[in-house]
Design an enzyme around this catalytic site. Structure first.
Site, short mmCIF file in Angstrom:
data_model
loop_
_atom_site.label_atom_id
_atom_site.label_comp_id
_atom_site.label_asym_id
_atom_site.label_seq_id
_atom_site.Cartn_x
_atom_site.Cartn_y
_atom_site.Cartn_z
N CYS A 179 0.75 -1.13 -0.08
CA CYS A 179 0.06 -0.05 0.08
C CYS A 179 0.66 1.15 0.11
O CYS A 179 2.14 1.18 0.07
CB CYS A 179 -0.78 0.10 1.20
SG CYS A 179 -1.82 -1.73 1.47
N LEU A 217 -3.81 -1.68 -1.12
CA LEU A 217 -3.77 -2.93 -2.40
C LEU A 217 -4.36 -4.07 -1.36
O LEU A 217 -3.51 -4.48 -0.61
CB LEU A 217 -2.58 -2.95 -2.85
CG LEU A 217 -2.40 -3.90 -3.86
CD1 LEU A 217 -3.31 -3.36 -5.18
CD2 LEU A 217 -0.83 -4.03 -4.47
N SER A 218 -5.25 -4.49 -1.68
CA SER A 218 -6.00 -5.68 -0.72
C SER A 218 -5.24 -7.11 -1.14
O SER A 218 -5.32 -7.42 -2.03
CB SER A 218 -7.42 -5.82 -0.82
OG SER A 218 -8.07 -4.51 -0.63
N ILE A 219 -4.68 -7.51 -0.17
CA ILE A 219 -3.92 -8.86 -0.43
C ILE A 219 -4.28 -9.80 0.58
O ILE A 219 -4.67 -10.93 0.31
CB ILE A 219 -2.35 -8.60 -0.33
CG1 ILE A 219 -1.92 -7.65 -1.47
CG2 ILE A 219 -1.47 -10.13 -0.47
CD1 ILE A 219 -1.87 -7.87 -3.11
N ASP A 269 -2.55 -8.96 9.18
CA ASP A 269 -1.37 -8.90 9.59
C ASP A 269 -0.96 -7.50 10.35
O ASP A 269 -0.34 -7.31 11.01
CB ASP A 269 -0.26 -9.19 8.53
CG ASP A 269 -0.39 -8.47 7.31
OD1 ASP A 269 -1.43 -7.67 7.11
OD2 ASP A 269 0.73 -8.38 6.79
#
Length: 647
Positions: A2, A53-55, A107
């Protein structure tokens, strides 16, 4: 992966709606780092901006992220760029040791809870890549930290209006006027860049903007001065291997390397989106891809090449992909595409980096993003395991160590009048120098004499020793190769390799993960003795032995090539030469660069008199950077592809 922006205001002024709007607007400049979800949070002292940024934990783990203990559930607010690969293990340890409760599956909460219970001792326990800003609403303190190797960036600026940190410098430039940041050019940093082809940490080309160094953290309270501390210092300390002696004992060493790499790749595969891998054709990226295949048999690999014979790794990469059973995608770049993309690439970089390999990296990242959202790559293997050919130099110069110092100096003086290119001249010159004098990282674009010719403001005291002297001081007594590796960890790796990896992938909203740069992998590599890294016949000796059962034989002993880029040829004819002349003709950087000298270099290179390609590329990229960020005479066309949240 991100982009973050955090502002701690001077206590003389509380956060206003206009300031929140300014931070939000500045944060929008790095929306490419996180196009899935923007976010802003503020109180009377601080403003936090974020682009996600979605991970992992896509439906939750929104940022800015709030967490606290039961008695103060919203105490901390976090903005975080990166991934913590051992977050599951950390969450379990925090639950069992402290009864910590979590409200997401991501996380980010592991970082906050770890800091709450363990303080800054939590930082060495984070196995991942990260840069974050954590605001404690009770203590009124901002904690910022960066991962051990500097995989993720963090810029810092302080002015009368407060202190701001950001993933990209352009965000701080946007806030410079309201907060009073000094954005004048740092000519010392310009000279360092011209020598090294990157700006060494903690410098930037703007006086008022620095970088938080790798393995460090920063504490700051309203009205206070940033206090920076180092929590991780890499140390190469070869120790006897204790798993027996003889061939069986050595095999145990290689098995240990294989096991720790496999574990690192397994943890780097943790994601709620599709993970692919870059494949250059060398042993490092092939090893990572082969190990990743054990966790995803449908792995997609990516490589790039050029429309010029001899400047492509495509054929080898395709053969490697076939050998490990991966689906493979290639991108071939033309000279016209290369030239057209340069302004956009330099805008994404923030700071000039004169490594031509970042251009093909930009294109393959753009291609990969059509298929995956995360890629693995092989950066860091050379620095950890001894992979650069230059690391073999101490072996060839060993006889000079037996000569008295005055004799060595005399040989160096005797070599000066010999014709350039004459056999033995370079050996005599290098043998007359100490390691500290001759080696300051994996790049050197200009000698002092050449610098004087192109930099009107050249200062002999602004040398490479500004950068390397304290690093060498901390490695006294190590073997020479370990000292060279140590220099590269603090210079070339974090100044060039990791900057281009982060910037070129993030430009395309793609997360790049580097399993070699893992604390557990480093702990194993750091114990290797000299003969397990470099021999007269090869580099990365122990790593090659460890990978014999992992990667195809045709890759195992290939010489290192990386992504070869034909700028030497393209600067002699065609679109790139035309662009180079036009760049010099229009440049307003004449107070910093002698434009007439650069034109002469271009003429000589075009005519084949001298190969100036590396030096030309260094000054040309600086001129382009200057045109974009100082003159405003070049406005890059920034493409904004819109990707789905999950791939």
């Amino acid at each position: 992966m991100c982009g973050l922006l955090a502002l701690l205001c001077d206590p003389s002024e509380e956060v206003s709606p206009a300031l929140v709007e300014a931070v939000s607007g500045a944060s929008h400049l790095m929306r490419h780092r996180g196009p899935d979800e923007p976010g802003t949070w503020s109180d009377r002292d601080v403003v936090l901006g974020f682009n996600r940024l979605s991970i992992i934990d896509i439906a939750h783990s929104h940022q800015p992220l709030r967490w606290g203990p039961a008695e103060s559930p919203d105490r901390y607010v976090l903005v975080f760029n990166g991934e913590i690969y051992n977050y599951l293990e950390l969450r379990e340890a925090l639950r069992s040791e402290h009864g910590a409760q979590f409200h997401t599956d991501g996380d980010g909460e592991a970082i906050i809870a770890a800091y709450h219970h363990w303080g800054t001792a939590a930082l060495p326990r984070l196995r991942g890549m990260f840069a974050f800003a954590l605001w404690d609403t009770v203590e009124r303190e901002l904690l910022c930290a960066r991962d051990p190797f500097g995989i993720k960036p963090l810029f810092v600026a302080t002015g009368p209006g407060g202190t701001a940190v950001a993933s990209e410098k352009k965000c701080l430039t946007e806030l410079a006027e309201p907060l009073g940041f000094d954005m004048s050019l740092d000519e010392r940093a310009v000279q360092h860049y011209t020598v090294l082809q990157y700006v060494p940490e903690p410098e930037t080309l703007h006086r008022g903007v620095r970088r938080l160094e790798s393995g460090s953290y920063l504490r700051l309270r309203p009205g206070g001065t940033p206090e920076v501390s180092r929590y991780f210092t890499p140390r190469f300390a070869a120790v006897p291997f204790k798993a027996g002696s003889g061939p069986g004992g050595e095999q145990a060493r290689y098995d240990e390397i294989t096991a720790v790499l496999e574990d690192s790749v397994a943890k780097h595969m943790r994601a709620d989106v599709t993970v692919g891998a870059f494949l250059s054709g060398g042993i490092d990226s092939t090893a990572i891809a082969a190990l990743a295949m054990r966790h995803n048999p449908r792995l997609i690999t990516f490589t790039t090449g050029f429309e010029r014979e001899g400047f492509s790794e495509v054929d080898v990469a395709v053969a490697s992909a076939e050998a490990i059973g991966a689906r493979h995608v290639t991108k071939v770049v033309s000279q016209a595409e290369f030239v057209e993309a340069l302004p956009e690439i330099v805008w994404y970089l923030d700071e000039p980096v004169a490594d031509p390999a970042l251009v093909p990296l930009f294109f393959i990242a753009r291609e990969a993003r059509k298929h995956v959202k995360v890629v693995l790559s092989g950066e860091g293997a050379d620095e950890l395991f001894g992979g650069y050919t230059i690391y073999r130099e101490p072996l060839s110069l060993k006889p000079f160590n037996y000569l008295p110092r005055p004799v060595r100096r005399s040989l160096g003086r005797a070599s000066r009048p010999l014709p350039d290119g004459m056999r033995g001249k370079s050996l005599l010159h290098r043998g007359s120098l100490t390691l500290e004098e001759r080696y300051y990282g994996n790049a050197r674009s200009f000698s002092d004499a050449q610098l004087r010719a192109v930099l009107p403001g050249f200062r002999p005291e602004w040398t490479h020793t500004d950068v390397t002297a304290p690093i060498y001081a901390s490695s006294a007594g190590w073997d020479p190769v370990a000292r060279m590796q140590h220099i590269d960890l603090f210079t070339w790796l974090r100044g060039d390799i990791l900057v281009k990896a982060d910037k070129m992938t993030m430009a395309n909203s793609l997360e790049l993960r580097v399993p070699f740069l893992d604390p557990e992998v480093f702990a194993v590599a750091a114990r290797l003795p000299l003969d397990q890294k470099i021999t007269r016949a090869t580099t990365k000796f122990a790593l090659r032995r460890a990978l014999e059962s992992v990667i195809p034989p045709h890759v195992l002993n290939r010489p290192k090539l990386g992504f070869p880029v034909p700028i030497r040829h393209w600067l002699r004819a065609g679109e790139l030469l035309d662009w180079a002349y036009a760049t010099v003709a229009s440049s307003q950087a004449d107070g910093l660069v002698d434009l007439a000298a650069v034109r002469r270099m271009l003429d000589e290179h075009r005519d084949g008199t001298t190969d100036h390609s590396r030096r030309l590329w260094t000054v040309l990229i600086f001129m382009l950077w200057h045109a974009i960020f100082v003159e405003g005479s070049v406005t890059p066309r920034i493409s904004e592809p819109h990707y789905p949240v999950q791939l």
